[in-house]
Design an enzyme around this catalytic site. Sequence first.
Site, PDB file in Angstrom:
ATOM      1  N   VAL A 319       0.843  -1.203   0.000  1.00 28.16           N
ATOM      2  CA  VAL A 319       0.000   0.000   0.000  1.00 28.16           C
ATOM      3  C   VAL A 319       0.873   1.246   0.000  1.00 28.16           C
ATOM      4  O   VAL A 319       0.582   2.240  -0.666  1.00 28.16           O
ATOM      5  CB  VAL A 319      -0.964  -0.007   1.221  1.00 28.16           C
ATOM      6  CG1 VAL A 319      -1.673   1.329   1.354  1.00 28.16           C
ATOM      7  CG2 VAL A 319      -1.972  -1.125   1.085  1.00 28.16           C
ATOM      8  N   ALA A 320       1.986   1.176   0.741  1.00 30.02           N
ATOM      9  CA  ALA A 320       2.896   2.324   0.796  1.00 30.02           C
ATOM     10  C   ALA A 320       3.565   2.562  -0.559  1.00 30.02           C
ATOM     11  O   ALA A 320       3.776   3.694  -0.986  1.00 30.02           O
ATOM     12  CB  ALA A 320       3.964   2.082   1.857  1.00 30.02           C
ATOM     13  N   ILE A 322       2.428   1.742  -3.590  1.00 31.11           N
ATOM     14  CA  ILE A 322       1.506   2.124  -4.672  1.00 31.11           C
ATOM     15  C   ILE A 322       1.077   3.579  -4.491  1.00 31.11           C
ATOM     16  O   ILE A 322       0.516   3.929  -3.453  1.00 31.11           O
ATOM     17  CB  ILE A 322       0.239   1.226  -4.665  1.00 31.11           C
ATOM     18  CG1 ILE A 322       0.622  -0.228  -4.867  1.00 31.11           C
ATOM     19  CG2 ILE A 322      -0.720   1.668  -5.753  1.00 31.11           C
ATOM     20  CD1 ILE A 322      -0.485  -1.190  -4.531  1.00 31.11           C
ATOM     21  N   ASP A 366      -5.184  21.313 -42.437  1.00 26.58           N
ATOM     22  CA  ASP A 366      -6.021  21.620 -43.591  1.00 26.58           C
ATOM     23  C   ASP A 366      -5.709  23.064 -43.986  1.00 26.58           C
ATOM     24  O   ASP A 366      -5.173  23.827 -43.176  1.00 26.58           O
ATOM     25  CB  ASP A 366      -7.495  21.473 -43.179  1.00 26.58           C
ATOM     26  CG  ASP A 366      -8.438  21.600 -44.353  1.00 26.58           C
ATOM     27  OD1 ASP A 366      -8.011  21.275 -45.472  1.00 26.58           O
ATOM     28  OD2 ASP A 366      -9.586  22.017 -44.155  1.00 26.58           O
ATOM     29  N   ASP A 728     -11.818  20.730 -40.718  1.00 29.24           N
ATOM     30  CA  ASP A 728     -13.134  21.280 -40.393  1.00 29.24           C
ATOM     31  C   ASP A 728     -14.270  20.558 -41.102  1.00 29.24           C
ATOM     32  O   ASP A 728     -15.412  20.660 -40.700  1.00 29.24           O
ATOM     33  CB  ASP A 728     -13.194  22.780 -40.726  1.00 29.24           C
ATOM     34  CG  ASP A 728     -12.814  23.062 -42.188  1.00 29.24           C
ATOM     35  OD1 ASP A 728     -12.507  22.096 -42.915  1.00 29.24           O
ATOM     36  OD2 ASP A 728     -12.827  24.246 -42.587  1.00 29.24           O
ATOM     37  N   ASP A 732     -12.525  15.410 -43.298  1.00 31.06           N
ATOM     38  CA  ASP A 732     -11.381  15.360 -42.384  1.00 31.06           C
ATOM     39  C   ASP A 732     -11.596  14.391 -41.216  1.00 31.06           C
ATOM     40  O   ASP A 732     -10.644  14.031 -40.526  1.00 31.06           O
ATOM     41  CB  ASP A 732     -11.105  16.755 -41.800  1.00 31.06           C
ATOM     42  CG  ASP A 732     -10.741  17.768 -42.873  1.00 31.06           C
ATOM     43  OD1 ASP A 732      -9.990  17.387 -43.783  1.00 31.06           O
ATOM     44  OD2 ASP A 732     -11.206  18.908 -42.799  1.00 31.06           O
ATOM     45  N   ASN A 794       6.663   7.911  -1.807  1.00 28.43           N
ATOM     46  CA  ASN A 794       6.345   6.492  -1.620  1.00 28.43           C
ATOM     47  C   ASN A 794       7.593   5.662  -1.330  1.00 28.43           C
ATOM     48  O   ASN A 794       7.544   4.697  -0.578  1.00 28.43           O
ATOM     49  CB  ASN A 794       5.631   5.943  -2.863  1.00 28.43           C
ATOM     50  CG  ASN A 794       4.187   6.384  -2.912  1.00 28.43           C
ATOM     51  OD1 ASN A 794       3.890   7.511  -2.533  1.00 28.43           O
ATOM     52  ND2 ASN A 794       3.297   5.549  -3.367  1.00 28.43           N
ATOM     53  N   ASN A 822      -1.058   9.032   1.233  1.00 21.75           N
ATOM     54  CA  ASN A 822      -0.960   8.942  -0.236  1.00 21.75           C
ATOM     55  C   ASN A 822      -2.088   9.676  -0.944  1.00 21.75           C
ATOM     56  O   ASN A 822      -1.885  10.274  -2.004  1.00 21.75           O
ATOM     57  CB  ASN A 822      -0.959   7.474  -0.687  1.00 21.75           C
ATOM     58  CG  ASN A 822       0.357   6.786  -0.391  1.00 21.75           C
ATOM     59  OD1 ASN A 822       1.311   7.427   0.029  1.00 21.75           O
ATOM     60  ND2 ASN A 822       0.412   5.492  -0.591  1.00 21.75           N
ATOM     61  N   GLU A 957       7.021  15.186   3.717  1.00 20.87           N
ATOM     62  CA  GLU A 957       6.466  15.228   2.363  1.00 20.87           C
ATOM     63  C   GLU A 957       6.063  16.644   1.972  1.00 20.87           C
ATOM     64  O   GLU A 957       6.113  17.000   0.798  1.00 20.87           O
ATOM     65  CB  GLU A 957       5.319  14.231   2.236  1.00 20.87           C
ATOM     66  CG  GLU A 957       5.837  12.811   2.423  1.00 20.87           C
ATOM     67  CD  GLU A 957       4.902  11.720   1.959  1.00 20.87           C
ATOM     68  OE1 GLU A 957       3.817  12.039   1.490  1.00 20.87           O
ATOM     69  OE2 GLU A 957       5.294  10.546   2.074  1.00 20.87           O
TER      70      GLU A 957
END
Length: 1050
Positions: A319-320, A322, A366, A728, A732, A794, A822, A957
């Site tokens: 979990v940490a 990810i 174009d 346009d 196209d 992480n 997170n 963090e």
Amino acid sequence: MEEKPFPAWSWSVEQCLKEYNVKLEKGLSSYEVEKRRERSGWNELRKENGKPLWFLVLEQFDDMLVKILLVAAFISFALAYLQGSESGHAGFEVYVEPAVIVLILVLNAIVGVWQETSAEKALEALKEMQSESAKVRRDGCYVPNLPARELVPGDIVELGIGDKVPADMRIAALKTSTLRVEQSSLTGESMPVIKGTNPVFLDDCELQAKECMVFSGTTIVNGSCVCIVTGIGMNTEIGKIQTQIHEASLEEQDTPLKKKLDEFGGRLTSAIGMICLVVWAINYRNFITWDDPNASWWNFRFSFEKCTYYFKIAVALAVAAIPEGLPAVITTCLALGTRKMAQKNAIVRKLPSVETLGCTTVICSDKTGTLTTNQMSVNEFFTLGDKTTTFRLFHVEGTTYNPRDGGITGWISHNMDASLQVLAEICAICNDAGIYCNDYLFRATGMPTEAALKVLVEKMGAPDPKARSKIRNTQLAADYSIDRTAVKLGCCDWWIRRSRRIATLELDRVRKSMSVIVREPTGNNRLLVKGAVESILERSSSVQLADGSVALLDELSRQLILSRVHEMSSKGLRCLGFAFKDDLGEFSDYYADTHPAHRKLLDPANYSEIESNLIFVGVVGLRDPPRDEVKKAIEDCRGAGIRVMVITGDNKSTAEAVCQEIGLFPRMTSIRGKSFTGKEFMALPVSQQIEILSKPGGVVFSRAEPRHKQEIVRLLKEMGEIVAMTGDGVNDAPALKLADIGIAMGITGTEVAKEAADMVLADDNFSTIVSAIAEGRAIYNNMKSFIRYMISSNVGEVMSIFLTAALGIPECLIPVQLLWVNLVTDGPPATALGFNPADVDIMQKPPRKTNDALINSWVLFRYLVIGSYVGLATVGIFMLWYTQPSFLGIDLSSDGHTLVSLAELRSWGECPTWTDFSPDPFLAGDQVISFTDPCDYFTVGKVKAMTLSLSVLVAIEMFNSLNALSEDNSLVQMPPWKNPWLLVAMLVSFSLHLLIVYIPFLASVFGIVPLSLNEWLLVILVSFPVVLIDEALKYVGRRQWRTNQKHKIA
């Protein structure tokens, strides 16, 4: 079963009627219609079977990061259930973690499905282009409003002005002398085209060349005709476009960012799996024991409870590792990017397109309406001077239908000579166009060429002083009028009132001219003529000079005029000749359709005779001018390493002239090998096509059909280019769908093009694309900043859990806390990094390569160092609280908790065997933490230490987000206030952390307690060094880069 197609354009009308076994005067019988419907079906576009909803939902989970999160959610749910079963109750708290992960995935899937379904509306927009009804002859009589879906091949259909063509049809007979069709949305031609009945003797020719065919979805601008239906439903050109759009949608590939994230997800999966296995394995002694050290290897005891506990630690580590918040933050950043782009008139329909724009290497544009204004305007004109060999040339400014946009260089309206007055009279009266204003944009009704001529008359002014004064007053009054839609053309109105129009000789393909008979103020009739210069000169015998006298048109004068016309044509101007005739013979006293000579006007074959012995006046050069800002945008693209290719349905000479004017090709240089028609290019071997597309500089493809555009885009993609395609028209749409970035025009673009595109230009301006690319590059750089920030954070969390497991101490962070960090505390700073200012030289750098790494080896090393410090600080403060009375002069034991040695902390699992261990209760905020079982001191009693660890992680963090302001620049060069949103985000994140610390209910959910002021001081002191460490690493990185640059120069 479908009708077998045949080249109706190369067959005569009689052959087509014979092929379908039908007569023009009778049409098909009801019985024959039913038989043919059984073979051909209904005249409607097929509804493609879209992906079912369940498949779309499943598709959203086909992503490596999402799969990892799914596995983590499943394991978390299983462990939460087991935990609830063991304790006898299963409160909401234990399911918070899996519930939050699942909620993220559900929201992600909803957004993905919505984008996917909205993107497929292009096919529905095509159906709206189809006509709803048609005037059809069946069983010998006309059915006025037959539903268009009931048409079958061989039906006889009558078309008139304003009708939308209901199917692909072969023109069998013209009911008027001229038939003009607006088919620019299908072919890209800037002007309505003249159609006829003569076959085109080429079995394989481009759409533009099929002059005896009208196509489904186009509109009749002028004239009427009778046609034979040759193609219905999916066998029409518009049906082929639907097939191409559908095929292009199946070929859609992942964006460069998605590929990188998937690659990153794959590596992350391997790394997580390996680390989890190592963490679980190094703790095997805690759940596998031997009674006797000398006993057999297989004679061991296994503790399922402890094995599950360490498995939970391994899951916590997963979990940490990810970055759960990453999908949400990327979506938020892209959404913020779309808002920034919308302010610059670029409306992004699909979020990933924002990032893809940043690595665009080729823009396929174009011409009509994108590089040009899609508004015809007069650029220059000339009349003869005092001699037949001299000319008076005038340059006209302005590129729109606004009469006040520019003027005529050096023009004095009250000095208009006789030739200029006649020229103005012809432009004003021999003209059926009009101009109106909508949302401050001036638009034309009728033929764009004729509208441009009326604008020229307004710029020329009226020769009569009283009329000029009156017109000026009328214009002033109009400026204050409530109704701004009507555009008052005072000078044109003056000429129309002065010379009343009494008859019209319509334009046809043979004489290539149009004329009107007018009654002059003198009472005499005059013929005013305009048309193709060569055709007008051929039927002219005299020329009018500046003084009003008429001279003989000799061969020398004729060649001089043609030479001047050729010079104008080489600049991409469409030239029209102007002439008049005063000696009208039997039409000299013509007044109305009751006049005896009127019978001659009923037969167009007589028009050439009437328009003979003309007096030539002058030539006007018109064009669809390039937008003013395009030239600089092309230069910016060149500086940014982006190649521009023009793909247009217009003719070759016009396309080349425009491309030279906008700077795609430098002037006075050969364009050999750089200009091709679509057919020419497709006939080349693939190796030669790739060689042409690989060359630096611009390329122009003219007369391009939808399949040509698609094939060019496909080739470029196969060569590894990131292609942005603009357009346009309906023609196209397939290429827009196939390109990495499809860009449609917001003003002139059809709904089909807009629905197929990833981005819509609100101002139809090519330069907006360049601004959007610069914004895309800035967004990618910012995205890289927050991805690195989240990953570095992480890595710190992984290190903290790894150290916890390696040292054998109680877990200092539980999964729900890691999830909170997170998702919530990391989220705002990561999002705020998306507001980092762009580099000044962002458009002086070449496009990044699609295989450029998100994280290079040096940056990875930096974040491993930072992560190691985060892990040491988070675990270290946990151990300090248990083992030290004070740190850096800050008292840690004031709450009364019991200190233990490091050895005791590392062997806490053996606590039940300790005989004299009795920890004291301690204070945590307002509550006292006490223990019935002394060993609970390492589980229940760790709440204070765990709160310190979580707070240090959050604080580190926050400081680490400052490091992410720039990859290499110091905080001295890029101070935090350069991005005030980041400071606000840090404040928000820390406030959220304080909420869970000081609100009792939330504190119990997250397993934490309030901290004292001293403890907060310790948190800051332990966290701040992360800034100093990264500053030192950045300094080393900058020195290394300078050294490498010196070696390269040497």
